[in-house]
Structure formats: structure tokens, C-alpha cells
Design a protein around this motif. Sequence first.
Motif, PDB file in Angstrom:
ATOM      1  N   ARG A 188       0.828  -1.205   0.000  1.00 21.73           N
ATOM      2  CA  ARG A 188       0.000   0.000   0.000  1.00 21.73           C
ATOM      3  C   ARG A 188       0.862   1.255   0.000  1.00 21.73           C
ATOM      4  NH1 ARG A 188      -4.602  -2.190   2.395  1.00 21.73           N
ATOM      5  NH2 ARG A 188      -5.004  -3.760   0.826  1.00 21.73           N
ATOM      6  N   LEU A 189       2.015   1.163   0.698  1.00 29.51           N
ATOM      7  CA  LEU A 189       2.866   2.347   0.794  1.00 29.51           C
ATOM      8  C   LEU A 189       3.375   2.743  -0.586  1.00 29.51           C
ATOM      9  CD1 LEU A 189       4.866   1.505   4.011  1.00 29.51           C
ATOM     10  CD2 LEU A 189       2.813   2.888   3.751  1.00 29.51           C
ATOM     11  N   ARG A 206      12.578   6.243  -2.527  1.00 35.71           N
ATOM     12  CA  ARG A 206      12.021   7.050  -1.444  1.00 35.71           C
ATOM     13  C   ARG A 206      11.275   6.211  -0.412  1.00 35.71           C
ATOM     14  NH1 ARG A 206      11.058  12.615  -2.484  1.00 35.71           N
ATOM     15  NH2 ARG A 206      11.869  13.262  -4.508  1.00 35.71           N
ATOM     16  N   VAL A 207      10.770   5.051  -0.828  1.00 35.17           N
ATOM     17  CA  VAL A 207       9.953   4.249   0.088  1.00 35.17           C
ATOM     18  C   VAL A 207      10.561   2.870   0.359  1.00 35.17           C
ATOM     19  CG1 VAL A 207       7.682   3.218   0.478  1.00 35.17           C
ATOM     20  CG2 VAL A 207       7.863   5.463  -0.586  1.00 35.17           C
ATOM     21  N   PRO A 210      14.389   3.049   1.960  1.00 36.19           N
ATOM     22  CA  PRO A 210      14.415   3.515   3.357  1.00 36.19           C
ATOM     23  C   PRO A 210      13.740   2.543   4.326  1.00 36.19           C
ATOM     24  CG  PRO A 210      13.704   5.284   1.912  1.00 36.19           C
ATOM     25  CD  PRO A 210      13.803   4.057   1.063  1.00 36.19           C
ATOM     26  N   MET A 211      12.653   1.920   3.861  1.00 38.79           N
ATOM     27  CA  MET A 211      11.957   0.994   4.754  1.00 38.79           C
ATOM     28  C   MET A 211      12.789  -0.246   5.053  1.00 38.79           C
ATOM     29  SD  MET A 211       8.857   2.150   5.378  1.00 38.79           S
ATOM     30  CE  MET A 211       8.154   0.603   5.861  1.00 38.79           C
ATOM     31  N   ARG A 289      15.613   5.909  12.727  1.00 36.66           N
ATOM     32  CA  ARG A 289      15.051   6.282  14.025  1.00 36.66           C
ATOM     33  C   ARG A 289      13.553   6.002  14.101  1.00 36.66           C
ATOM     34  NH1 ARG A 289      17.482  11.974  14.667  1.00 36.66           N
ATOM     35  NH2 ARG A 289      17.824  11.311  12.533  1.00 36.66           N
ATOM     36  N   TRP A 290      12.880   6.129  12.932  1.00 39.92           N
ATOM     37  CA  TRP A 290      11.440   5.872  12.897  1.00 39.92           C
ATOM     38  C   TRP A 290      11.119   4.471  13.366  1.00 39.92           C
ATOM     39  CZ3 TRP A 290      10.311   1.754   9.770  1.00 39.92           C
ATOM     40  CH2 TRP A 290      11.322   1.367   8.881  1.00 39.92           C
ATOM     41  N   GLU A 292      12.306   2.803  15.821  1.00 38.39           N
ATOM     42  CA  GLU A 292      12.107   2.730  17.268  1.00 38.39           C
ATOM     43  C   GLU A 292      10.680   3.095  17.618  1.00 38.39           C
ATOM     44  OE1 GLU A 292      15.029   5.134  19.432  1.00 38.39           O
ATOM     45  OE2 GLU A 292      16.370   4.510  17.807  1.00 38.39           O
ATOM     46  N   ALA A 293      10.180   4.141  16.941  1.00 36.28           N
ATOM     47  CA  ALA A 293       8.808   4.576  17.210  1.00 36.28           C
ATOM     48  C   ALA A 293       7.835   3.454  16.899  1.00 36.28           C
ATOM     49  CB  ALA A 293       8.482   5.809  16.385  1.00 36.28           C
ATOM     50  N   ALA A 294       8.141   2.696  15.841  1.00 34.26           N
ATOM     51  CA  ALA A 294       7.219   1.637  15.430  1.00 34.26           C
ATOM     52  C   ALA A 294       7.301   0.431  16.353  1.00 34.26           C
ATOM     53  CB  ALA A 294       7.528   1.218  13.990  1.00 34.26           C
TER      54      ALA A 294
END
Lengths: 295, 349
Positions: A188-189, A206-207, A210-211, A289-290, A292-294
Motif C-alpha cells: 500500500r505504501l 524514497r519508500v 528507506p523501509m 530512528r522511525w 524505534e517509534a514503530a
Amino acid sequence: MSSAPLLRRILHGRGIWPAVPALAYLFVFLALPMLTLLAFGFVTIDRGRIVADTWTLGYLKAALADDLVWRLMWRSFWVAAVSSVLTLLLAYPVAYLFAEAKGIWRTLILVAVVSPLLTSALVRAYAWIVILGGRRGLVNQTLLSLGLIEQPLRILNTDWAVLIGMTQIHLPFMILPLLAVLAERDRRLEEASLNLGASQTGTFFRVVVPMSVPAIFAGLALVFAVSYTNFIVPQLLGGGSYSTLAVQVYEQTIVVLDWTRGAVLATILLSTCFAFVLAIVAFGNRLARWNEAAA
Amino acid sequence: MSHIALQDIAKSFGPVRVLDGCSVAVNKGTVMTLLGPSGCGKTTLLRTLAGFVEPDGGRVVVGGRDITDLPPNRRQVGYVFQSYALFPHLDVAANVAYGLRVRRVGQAETQARVRKALDLVSLSAFADRYPARLSGGQQQRVAIARALVLEPEVLLLDEPFNALDAKLRLSMQIELRKLIERVGITSIFVTHDQQEAMTLSDRVAVMRAGRIEQVGAPIDIYDRPRTAYVAAFIGRANVLPIDIRGGRVAIDPAIAAARADGAAWLVVRPENLAIENAGEGPGWHGTVAFATPQGATIEYEIAISLAEPLRVVALRKVGEPPAAVGSPVRVRAIDPAACVVLEEGPDGV
Ligand SMILES: Nc1ncnc2c1ncn2[C@@H]1O[C@H](COP(=O)(O)OP(=O)(O)OP(=O)(O)O)[C@@H](O)[C@H]1O
Ligand SMILES: [Mg+2]
């Protein structure tokens, strides 16, 4: 009497308790022998016996003052670093292909990736000798008979051979973490990215990339560690005079039988390897860093 | 001339026919709502319009241009995903800025537009958070801001408000409606909530198993449902088997039926029924099974000789007790003209 509550905690406890048997096993069969081995670098050994009361940092200091050690470490480092990056560049397309493939194709790719792990690294290194070696090697024979070269290329016994061998042998360690992440990713992303006007290529960089940063750095750390400490490939493909820190550990311990120097070099090898891997992981975490949030 | 036209779209996934000759037309600057039960193909229809689903048949026309074969990134159709689809590796501001960055809009303009879009969805304070640290409703608003910031001519929203609480939902609906009117966005909007469909849309399309069952202004659909399915989907309705004799409904001859004699079905809204004292006369005879005062109204269930009880909604008067449970009553239509006579009952009976 007192063992009953302990057993109950191990079987039914929370937190670290269930891991206690495994930790105990690792301590006895991994940590203790390793510490013993490393400790040999800090005592004097005379005719196979430890001389009492000779604890010293002298051997370590001497090794660190030795130019040769630093040159070997530098070679170990850059070979491992370059081969990690090469591994990533080769592994990413394979993992991406796997994620796009369906049914039987996925199985085939997976088998192709995993099956080399079933043969020993030694055998694969010898295979590279056959492929790269001399006038009769596969590469030179092909190029010569095609008339592309006049003289056989000298690949074996150079840095190139070591890099090629390491990269190929360690490829699965990079592909496997990437496979998992790329195959499970949320498509979906990518649709969202296309919908917002990005091209397929733009969406990839871009997606998708990075993911997959956490997987990329997991793979880099793994491949770096096994390349940095590999002594078989440099010995076989680098030739007799080619040496790295890991090769020296092997030679001092097995050939020269200077256990003290072998242990000191092993200490240096392990601690620098640990530091480099930590640095790779830390850098990866900074980039992601994102994540960690997830978590 | 309609701005969006989906013509005869067909799509199968394997043996399952998900869209079956589906046609929808939306006029410029208006809001069309797709209403329908789960799995009827609403999302698939929107995805076809956005270019993620290649239809097996039919055309997609936007602004007079056939875009059936255009790749999704060249369609300029804003899409708010049912699952939000926020980029987890970008913070809120970067998520909203994504489309602008792709279009290489300048730094200053990007910042200004992102700020405006976040203001609109009241999320300015969350600009530097990662999506994983947002609630479902906040994520949904980021997804809306991300689509709106590009000011698309066409906006598709797949249940964009389902994670919001009632108050926020209403204010977002009003804000979105205003914005759509100001910018002149043509939108299609999927919802399960028929109240939302009534508030937000100019026209409603009721979907059933991959087809459009009825399209019209919300009130027209409410008043004149073409099938029992539509009647039950928009608002609540009693769908009753009846006999027609001489152009009149046998059980209550006040209701005219311009049809041949025989069996038929009648749609009556609960608020169009009144409870009268039992006794001889036209209407449905039964007993009160339930009475639930709801504040302004009382909801009754009247057991009659059918499997389903009759639902009646009556205005409540302060101090007046509801009809006693178990008491015999007669139910009649208040406005015979507001009843709808249909040939077919529920499920095509
Ligand atoms: N990619 C796909 N592959 C196979 N089947 C699919 C696919 N996408 C949708 N379907 C099927 O198509 C049907 C319609 O799906 P769709 O998502 O359009 O329903 P919906 O009306 O949006 O439902 P909901 O209200 O639950 O979101 C479902 O039966 C679903 O299982
Ligand atoms: Mg849906």
C-alpha cells in the motif's frame, strides 16, 4: 530443597528466568573457553605451561606498538568493508526479485540462496581457485579462447580474488535478512507513493529502500563480522604471502605455536570487530530512528 | 457533462466477479458517496479509478479524458486509503510534504502549504511525530492532509472518518465539505454510515455485489427507494408483503398502488407509521412487543403475523406513558403517499 523453587522459576518464571538454561550453557561452552583462550595473551607460557604470577599487559602493548599489526588490521578492515558493500549491491536485486516472484519461483530462488550454505566455505574457496586460477582457470580460458585477452589475467593471489571469494561466500547472510523484510513489506505504501505522483524508480528509492534500512544494516553488520574474521578465503585466494589479522591469529596459534601472540592478536581482532559492528548497528539505528517509534 | 465517469467497469479476482458492469458518473465539484455492505466492491471501484486495479472491461474517464490505461502516478487523483498507508519512516510533516517534494515544489512554498494542511486537520502540534506514535484518528487526518495538500481535482476517500469520535467526525465532515466547495474538488467517498452519506454528499450510489443498485440525491433515495435492498440500506424501513386489489393495497386501501392486482411489497418508514386503538378497520393488527423511549421519540416493535415485527417510531409527549407491552393495537400509515410499492421483496423474492 532449594532447587525446587529455582526449577519452578526457570519453568514458569517471567523475564530472564526462562533463558537461564541457555545462558548457563553459553557461559560454560562459549564464554569460558573464549576467556581462557584470550587470557593466554596476558600470561607467560613456557613449554606448554602457564608460568605462575606473570600477569602482564606487556604482550598486548608490544602488539599495539607493532606497525605490522596495524597494517594487517587495516587490510582486514577494508577488505571486510568493501566486500560488505559489494554483498549488499548483489543481494538487494536478488531479494527484490524474490519478493516480486510468486509460487515455484520463490522456492527456486530460496533454494538457490540457501543451498551454498550447505557446502563448506573451504570447498567454495577451492572452487574459486579453479575458476580464477592460472592459464587453465575457467575465467582465463574463456577470455583467451574468445580472444578478448592475449595474456592470462592475474586475479588469483590478489586483493580481487579475496574480495570476489568473500562476497560470494557471504552473500546468503545479506540476502536472508533482506528477503524477509522485502517480501513482507506493505505494498500500500508504494501505491500511496505512486498516487502522490512519484515514479516507480522514485518510489523505490524514497519508500522501498528507506523501509529496508534496518535489514540492510543487519546484513552489513553480519557480513562485516564474518568477513573481518575470515582466515580461509585470504589464505587460499590471497596466496601464501597474503595476510590479514585473522590469518595471523591462525598462523601464530596453529603453525608457529606462539599461543601468547595468537591470543593477543585474537583479543585485538575480536574487540575491534565488536567495535566496528557496534558502529554499523548504531549508524543503522540513527538512519532508521522511525523504527524505534514503530517498535 | 460529468467530471468523473466510470463506464461499465468489470473486474474479477480469479473466479470472483467483484465488479460487474459498474457505472458511476460524478459532476464537477460535487460529492458522490458509495454506500454498500462490506465486500460489495467499493474499495475495488476506487482503486480502479486511482489506477491500482486494471479493469477487465469498461472505461475510466476524468475531465473528458480516457485515463483507463494511464499509470497511477500520472492520474492526479487524490486518494485517502482505508488503511491510511502513511509512510512509517517519515514524520507527519514529511508525509504531508511527500507529494510536493516529488513535484519539486520550492522549500518555502512546501513548508507553507504543509503548515496550512496540518492546520486544517488540527495536527500542527504533531508535525514532527512519526506515524507509529499517532492514534488511529490522527493517522487518518494525516492521510487526508497528505491528499489535500496537492489540491487534486479529484479526491477519493475510502471511509476516511471511521476512526474518529463523533465530535471530531462532524467537524471534519464540515471542514471537508467547505474545502471541497471552495477548491471545487470532485470527490467520491466511501462510507458505511448512512448518516454521514446524508450530511456530506450531493448524490449517493448504493452498491450491491459489484453493481450500482440506485443513484440519486440522498433524500430522493430515502423517499423513493427502487428496491427493498436500497430501502433497508438507507435508513430503517419495514418491508411488508401485501396484496394489491383494484389499484389499492388490500390491507390499507388508503395506499394507492399503480400496479396490476396480485402480490407485491410495501416499504414504509417507521416514522410514517402510527399506532391506533385496536378494533376493526384497515391497517396491521398486532400486539406491542417492545417499547423503548429514546428521548424525543419512542420506538415500538409490534408483533404481527409476519416473521419480522413492525417497527414504529412515534414522537414522545412528556408525561404520556408509552403503549403498554402486550396490548393489542392497529398500525396505519400516516402519509399514504410516502409509502413505496415494489414488485420484488428482499433478496429478489
Ligand atoms: N487483490 C484482490 N485479490 C483477490 N480478491 C480481492 C482483491 N481485492 C479485493 N478482493 C475481493 O473483492 C471483494 C470486494 O472487495 P472490496 O475491498 O472492494 O470491498 P469493499 O466494498 O471495499 O468492502 P469494505 O467495506 O469491507 O471495505 C471482496 O470479496 C474481496 O475479498
Ligand atoms: Mg473497502
